[in-house]
Design a protein around this motif. Structure first.
Motif, mmCIF file in Angstrom:
data_model
loop_
_atom_site.group_PDB
_atom_site.id
_atom_site.type_symbol
_atom_site.label_atom_id
_atom_site.label_comp_id
_atom_site.label_asym_id
_atom_site.label_seq_id
_atom_site.Cartn_x
_atom_site.Cartn_y
_atom_site.Cartn_z
ATOM 1 N N PHE A 43 0.827 -1.207 0.000
ATOM 2 C CA PHE A 43 0.000 0.000 0.000
ATOM 3 C C PHE A 43 0.864 1.261 0.000
ATOM 4 O O PHE A 43 0.556 2.239 -0.685
ATOM 5 N N ALA A 44 1.949 1.233 0.772
ATOM 6 C CA ALA A 44 2.795 2.424 0.893
ATOM 7 C C ALA A 44 3.640 2.656 -0.351
ATOM 8 O O ALA A 44 3.840 3.811 -0.760
ATOM 9 N N LEU A 45 4.143 1.590 -0.950
ATOM 10 C CA LEU A 45 5.084 1.733 -2.059
ATOM 11 C C LEU A 45 4.474 1.478 -3.430
ATOM 12 O O LEU A 45 5.061 1.849 -4.441
ATOM 13 N N GLY A 46 3.321 0.825 -3.456
ATOM 14 C CA GLY A 46 2.707 0.491 -4.731
ATOM 15 C C GLY A 46 1.934 1.653 -5.324
ATOM 16 O O GLY A 46 1.680 2.669 -4.660
ATOM 17 N N GLY A 47 1.534 1.490 -6.570
ATOM 18 C CA GLY A 47 0.761 2.515 -7.248
ATOM 19 C C GLY A 47 -0.722 2.238 -7.202
ATOM 20 O O GLY A 47 -1.215 1.499 -6.352
ATOM 21 N N PHE A 48 -1.434 2.854 -8.139
ATOM 22 C CA PHE A 48 -2.888 2.734 -8.185
ATOM 23 C C PHE A 48 -3.338 1.285 -8.322
ATOM 24 O O PHE A 48 -4.230 0.829 -7.600
ATOM 25 N N ARG A 49 -2.717 0.563 -9.234
ATOM 26 C CA ARG A 49 -3.129 -0.818 -9.463
ATOM 27 C C ARG A 49 -2.918 -1.677 -8.218
ATOM 28 O O ARG A 49 -3.787 -2.484 -7.860
ATOM 29 N N ALA A 50 -1.768 -1.515 -7.560
ATOM 30 C CA ALA A 50 -1.481 -2.303 -6.362
ATOM 31 C C ALA A 50 -2.483 -2.009 -5.259
ATOM 32 O O ALA A 50 -2.938 -2.919 -4.554
ATOM 33 N N ARG A 51 -2.856 -0.743 -5.095
ATOM 34 C CA ARG A 51 -3.804 -0.390 -4.038
ATOM 35 C C ARG A 51 -5.206 -0.881 -4.360
ATOM 36 O O ARG A 51 -5.940 -1.306 -3.464
ATOM 37 N N MET A 52 -5.570 -0.835 -5.628
ATOM 38 C CA MET A 52 -6.870 -1.389 -6.015
ATOM 39 C C MET A 52 -6.895 -2.903 -5.829
ATOM 40 O O MET A 52 -7.920 -3.480 -5.477
ATOM 41 N N MET A 53 -5.740 -3.527 -6.051
ATOM 42 C CA MET A 53 -5.653 -4.965 -5.815
ATOM 43 C C MET A 53 -5.878 -5.281 -4.339
ATOM 44 O O MET A 53 -6.610 -6.214 -3.993
ATOM 45 N N LEU A 54 -5.265 -4.490 -3.447
ATOM 46 C CA LEU A 54 -5.457 -4.696 -2.010
ATOM 47 C C LEU A 54 -6.914 -4.491 -1.617
ATOM 48 O O LEU A 54 -7.459 -5.238 -0.794
ATOM 49 N N LEU A 55 -7.553 -3.473 -2.195
ATOM 50 C CA LEU A 55 -8.967 -3.249 -1.921
ATOM 51 C C LEU A 55 -9.796 -4.440 -2.386
ATOM 52 O O LEU A 55 -10.706 -4.895 -1.668
ATOM 53 N N ALA A 56 -9.473 -4.951 -3.572
ATOM 54 C CA ALA A 56 -10.205 -6.106 -4.101
ATOM 55 C C ALA A 56 -9.996 -7.341 -3.235
ATOM 56 O O ALA A 56 -10.927 -8.121 -3.012
ATOM 57 N N ILE A 57 -8.778 -7.518 -2.724
ATOM 58 C CA ILE A 57 -8.512 -8.653 -1.828
ATOM 59 C C ILE A 57 -9.339 -8.513 -0.561
ATOM 60 O O ILE A 57 -9.963 -9.475 -0.089
ATOM 61 N N GLY A 58 -9.354 -7.312 0.024
ATOM 62 C CA GLY A 58 -10.126 -7.091 1.239
ATOM 63 C C GLY A 58 -11.607 -7.360 1.040
ATOM 64 O O GLY A 58 -12.256 -8.027 1.858
ATOM 65 N N LEU A 59 -12.171 -6.854 -0.058
ATOM 66 C CA LEU A 59 -13.587 -7.065 -0.332
ATOM 67 C C LEU A 59 -13.874 -8.540 -0.632
ATOM 68 O O LEU A 59 -14.917 -9.069 -0.214
ATOM 69 N N SER A 60 -12.962 -9.184 -1.337
ATOM 70 C CA SER A 60 -13.156 -10.603 -1.661
ATOM 71 C C SER A 60 -13.152 -11.467 -0.410
ATOM 72 O O SER A 60 -13.960 -12.385 -0.266
ATOM 73 N N ILE A 61 -12.229 -11.176 0.511
ATOM 74 C CA ILE A 61 -12.180 -11.923 1.770
ATOM 75 C C ILE A 61 -13.432 -11.656 2.596
ATOM 76 O O ILE A 61 -13.987 -12.565 3.233
ATOM 77 N N LEU A 62 -13.896 -10.408 2.572
ATOM 78 C CA LEU A 62 -15.113 -10.064 3.305
ATOM 79 C C LEU A 62 -16.302 -10.874 2.788
ATOM 80 O O LEU A 62 -17.056 -11.473 3.569
#
Length: 213
Positions: A43-62
């Motif tokens: 999240f700190a070092l990645g760009g837009f795509r990496a942060r959207m990926m983290l959001l997608a992972i969080g929502l998918s796990i939810l």
């Protein structure tokens, strides 16, 4: 067939050299601090795509774990192998805090004995398998060149759940497809929302990233 395959993985194909690796792969307590740190770094070092990926992972796990997996466990109530079979070998890391300290201790190994089998249990679906395949699907969709490697990790974790005696093979297999399917749905929904509303949310970002993937 399901029972025979379980005994093959849990007994016949088991090797002492694999025990520690399978116990580690199967231990959520061991991995969550590592995944948390990795997520913060991305999240700190990645760009837009990496942060959207983290959001997608969080929502998918939810969606996968908190909603679908928990609901199905209550609805299906399939007992675990060691709850209904005799001689099932269960493996786990020794108790330790922090969990990685258990690597220097003997594994906790037990064999199930006959007891009155429970009418209900938590074998289906496997949260480990569903969650890991959900994460793998998200990574593969966002980073198609190398993201498929995440499925290898997810497969090892899923296999370990049978190896350590916690789940039936068919339960794990269905859980893998379930997690991947739900994650695909989440990412597709996010992509559609970004396509339709991204320009209103952030016009500069939408101009640089017209498509979420």
């Amino acid at each position: 067939m399901n029972e025979r395959l379980f005994y093959l993985i849990n007994h016949d194909w088991a090797r002492p050299a694999m025990d520690l690796g399978m116990a580690v792969a199967s231990s959520w307590d061991f991995w969550w601090p590592i995944l948390l740190v990795a997520g913060l770094v991305v999240f700190a070092l990645g760009g837009f795509r990496a942060r959207m990926m983290l959001l997608a992972i969080g929502l998918s796990i939810l969606v996968t774990d908190a909603i679908v997996v928990r609901s199905l466990k209550k609805a299906v109530g399939h007992p675990r192998p060691h709850e209904v079979l005799v001689g099932v070998r269960t493996l786990d890391l020794a108790k330790a805090k922090p969990r990685f300290m258990a690597l220097g201790k003997p594994l906790k190994q037990e064999y199930s004995i006959w007891k009155n089998p429970p009418l209900r249990g938590n074998s289906f679906p496997s949260g480990h398998a569903a969650n890991n395949f959900a994460m793998a699907m998200v990574v593969a969709l966002f980073y198609r060149r190398w993201g498929w490697l995440a499925f290898l990790i997810a497969s090892v974790v899923s296999y370990s759940r049978i190896y350590v005696g916690s789940h039936w093979p068919l339960d794990v297999l269905v859980s893998c497809f379930l997690g991947a399917l739900l994650a695909g749905f989440v990412v597709a929904t996010m992509a559609a929302i970004w396509q339709k509303w991204g320009g209103r949310i952030s016009p500069p970002l939408k101009a640089r990233h017209p498509n979420l993937l």
